[in-house]
Motif scaffolding. Sequence first.
Motif, PDB file in Angstrom:
ATOM      1  N   GLN A  90      10.140  -6.220  -3.472  1.00 38.53           N
ATOM      2  CA  GLN A  90      10.622  -5.405  -2.352  1.00 38.53           C
ATOM      3  C   GLN A  90       9.951  -5.833  -1.059  1.00 38.53           C
ATOM      4  N   ARG A 137       1.158   4.210  -4.809  1.00 37.27           N
ATOM      5  CA  ARG A 137       2.005   5.257  -4.254  1.00 37.27           C
ATOM      6  C   ARG A 137       1.235   6.580  -4.156  1.00 37.27           C
ATOM      7  N   TYR A 156      10.411   3.512   5.274  1.00 35.74           N
ATOM      8  CA  TYR A 156      10.238   2.368   4.363  1.00 35.74           C
ATOM      9  C   TYR A 156       9.679   2.790   2.997  1.00 35.74           C
ATOM     10  N   GLY A 157       8.576   3.533   3.029  1.00 36.28           N
ATOM     11  CA  GLY A 157       7.928   3.924   1.773  1.00 36.28           C
ATOM     12  C   GLY A 157       8.842   4.736   0.867  1.00 36.28           C
ATOM     13  N   ARG A 160      11.990   4.855   0.829  1.00 32.97           N
ATOM     14  CA  ARG A 160      13.109   4.019   0.390  1.00 32.97           C
ATOM     15  C   ARG A 160      12.699   3.091  -0.745  1.00 32.97           C
ATOM     16  N   VAL A 161      11.590   2.385  -0.576  1.00 28.80           N
ATOM     17  CA  VAL A 161      11.226   1.432  -1.637  1.00 28.80           C
ATOM     18  C   VAL A 161      10.830   2.155  -2.912  1.00 28.80           C
ATOM     19  N   ASN A 162      10.384   3.396  -2.780  1.00 28.31           N
ATOM     20  CA  ASN A 162      10.009   4.139  -3.972  1.00 28.31           C
ATOM     21  C   ASN A 162      11.193   4.868  -4.588  1.00 28.31           C
ATOM     22  N   ILE A 216       1.576  -0.433  -8.831  1.00 35.17           N
ATOM     23  CA  ILE A 216       2.513   0.080  -7.822  1.00 35.17           C
ATOM     24  C   ILE A 216       2.438   1.603  -7.774  1.00 35.17           C
ATOM     25  N   LYS A 256       9.622  -3.298  12.501  1.00 27.38           N
ATOM     26  CA  LYS A 256      10.847  -2.504  12.403  1.00 27.38           C
ATOM     27  C   LYS A 256      10.754  -1.367  13.409  1.00 27.38           C
ATOM     28  N   VAL A 275       5.110   8.880   1.804  1.00 28.32           N
ATOM     29  CA  VAL A 275       5.364   8.748   0.368  1.00 28.32           C
ATOM     30  C   VAL A 275       4.641   9.830  -0.432  1.00 28.32           C
ATOM     31  N   ARG A 334       3.133   6.719   7.996  1.00 23.99           N
ATOM     32  CA  ARG A 334       3.831   5.908   7.000  1.00 23.99           C
ATOM     33  C   ARG A 334       3.236   6.144   5.614  1.00 23.99           C
ATOM     34  N   ARG A 386      12.391  -6.905   1.836  1.00 21.64           N
ATOM     35  CA  ARG A 386      12.617  -5.968   2.936  1.00 21.64           C
ATOM     36  C   ARG A 386      11.696  -6.191   4.114  1.00 21.64           C
ATOM     37  N   ALA A 409       0.810  -1.219   0.000  1.00 28.19           N
ATOM     38  CA  ALA A 409       0.000   0.000   0.000  1.00 28.19           C
ATOM     39  C   ALA A 409       0.844   1.269   0.000  1.00 28.19           C
ATOM     40  N   VAL A 410       2.130   1.194   0.363  1.00 28.12           N
ATOM     41  CA  VAL A 410       2.958   2.393   0.235  1.00 28.12           C
ATOM     42  C   VAL A 410       3.742   2.366  -1.074  1.00 28.12           C
ATOM     43  N   GLY A 411       3.375   1.456  -1.964  1.00 24.34           N
ATOM     44  CA  GLY A 411       3.975   1.469  -3.294  1.00 24.34           C
ATOM     45  C   GLY A 411       5.196   0.583  -3.449  1.00 24.34           C
TER      46      GLY A 411
END
Lengths: 301, 289
Positions: free
Chosen positions: A198, B114, B136-137, B139-141, B110, B128, B192, B188, A202, A191-193
């Motif tokens: 990943q 976002r 996290y968000g 970073r992964v983006n 994806i 975490k 993003v 969180r 992660r 949900a955060v993309g």
Amino acid sequence: MSPKSMQEAVHKTVRGRAKGGESSPKSIVFLIILWLAILFALVFLAVLIVTTIVDGWNRLDSRLFTEYPASDPEEAGARPAILGSLWVIGTTAVMTIPLGVAAAIHMEEFANRHHWFSRLIEVNVQNLAAIPAVIYGMLTLGAMGLMGVSNKNQVWVGALALSMLILPVVIIATRESLRAVPAEIRQGSLAVGATPLQTVWRNTLPAAVPGIATGSILALSRALGEAAPLLLLGGLVFLSFDPNGITSGYTTMPIQIFNWTSRPQAGFHELAAAASVLLLVMLLAMNALAIVIRNRYQKRW
Amino acid sequence: MNASTDNARASQTVGSTNTIVHGSALPSLEVPVIDCDSVSIFYDDFRAVHDVNFGCKRNEITALIGPSGCGKSTVLRSFNRMNDLIEGARVEGSITYHGEDIYGPDVDAIEVRRRIGMVFQKPNPFPKSIYDNIAYGPRVNGMKVESMDDLVEEALTKAALWDEVKDKLKQSAFGLSGGQQQRLCIARTIAVQPEVILMDEPCSALDPIATLRIEDLMQELRKDYTIVIVTHNMQQAARVADRTAFFTAEASDTTGDRTGVLVEFGDTATIFESPHDKRTEDYISGRFG
């Protein structure tokens, strides 16, 4: 109903004895049978451990670690077998864990569970876990024959057989620990993309690492105690040098113990008992490590 | 914060419900941020939602209400393609984001997620640290950020959590209370920098005080984001939402399967005070559901 008789009725029904509850004779007899069953198992184990320790006590000294096999039991030791076991188990771990974890991730996180192919693989993995170890030795033997590898007494060949033996166990343990990570965590990540990859890399996998470590260590300790497949692969050799690489010749502790037990001299039997104690200690240490990892790092969701 | 101020805030929030004037005061924006056009959602052959039409406008809170099984969560989850994760889920009709069909052939789920973030029913922080949960968000983006520390602080501040956690950013998020965890999940999502935040019954696992904090927070977030919330709690919808969509489930004559339908959509005040549809009126007044 008067309060008094009400009280009596409640008293009668609530108390265990009235209905054959925990303190009835039947239950007590059953409990005693259960206790005897546990006692039998424990006594059997204790006798086995104690007699082995008593038998091997005189040879549990430094010679076991420093000496090479010899025709005189007084001068013989298990040095190459100990090193061989470490080499084989280390190589097995390197070969099995990445492969097993990757396979489990695919099956658990990416494969379409309802597809016939996935189900076929799933059933296969379950069944492979139940196959006798010696079959994997024969399989590896056949494979080596096809590949034209004539010298089968190499660390990597033995590790290959053990690897196949424990791969299903590692896969199943990894899947279990991945499954224990709640779906909400994956959803939160997506949900955060984050991409599915990943998310696994992660989030899901790190959360599952304690379970994977525990399962892998237990699987490796099973491989450590295994002799049958290696016997088929020519692991029963007289080794007067230290195994020193993955193409090196080797023997392992269970094989060495097997070898010594079949000798007529009593001295070798003592030596076998001493080596058994050492093997037992190594296995217990590995299992203890697995338990420590589980208790310390496993997450409660 | 102590209990008495919480109570004061509670009564104030509840009391203010009647005085908020919805409807004519709202700007009518040209294109809704998210727009549903004849949307039907299926799970394999089962039609979960039938022919839904409504839109969510910028910087407004849109509430989806209705009895259990009416498909409101299904509709919400289709807005950021979380339904994709359920095998056999299928959307017919069009759901557009700024006019772009989010189920279009070239659209990357994806990217959709976002821009359209989501807060779940049960707080689901990652295993975490608090800091890493927020980072996290981004970073992964692969977001280019000058200072991750600043971004984390900003997100936590916006989610009204910074003061409570600023001294324990490196500690596990699991040590927070349920309400704090839910605000962490909101932070969180904010981190993003999405445009829309979907909330799926975000307060159903929280106590009334934590619920009010989230509701206050939603009023703050509304200035910067477009919010869509699913709620079981009608008072909550009345308190926070600008517009409300009332769904219900109707049994099919032939199969008996229950399919969700949108009964009425409009300004929250209209829905709650003078609904046009009898079913809405019955539900609102507690005669049904």
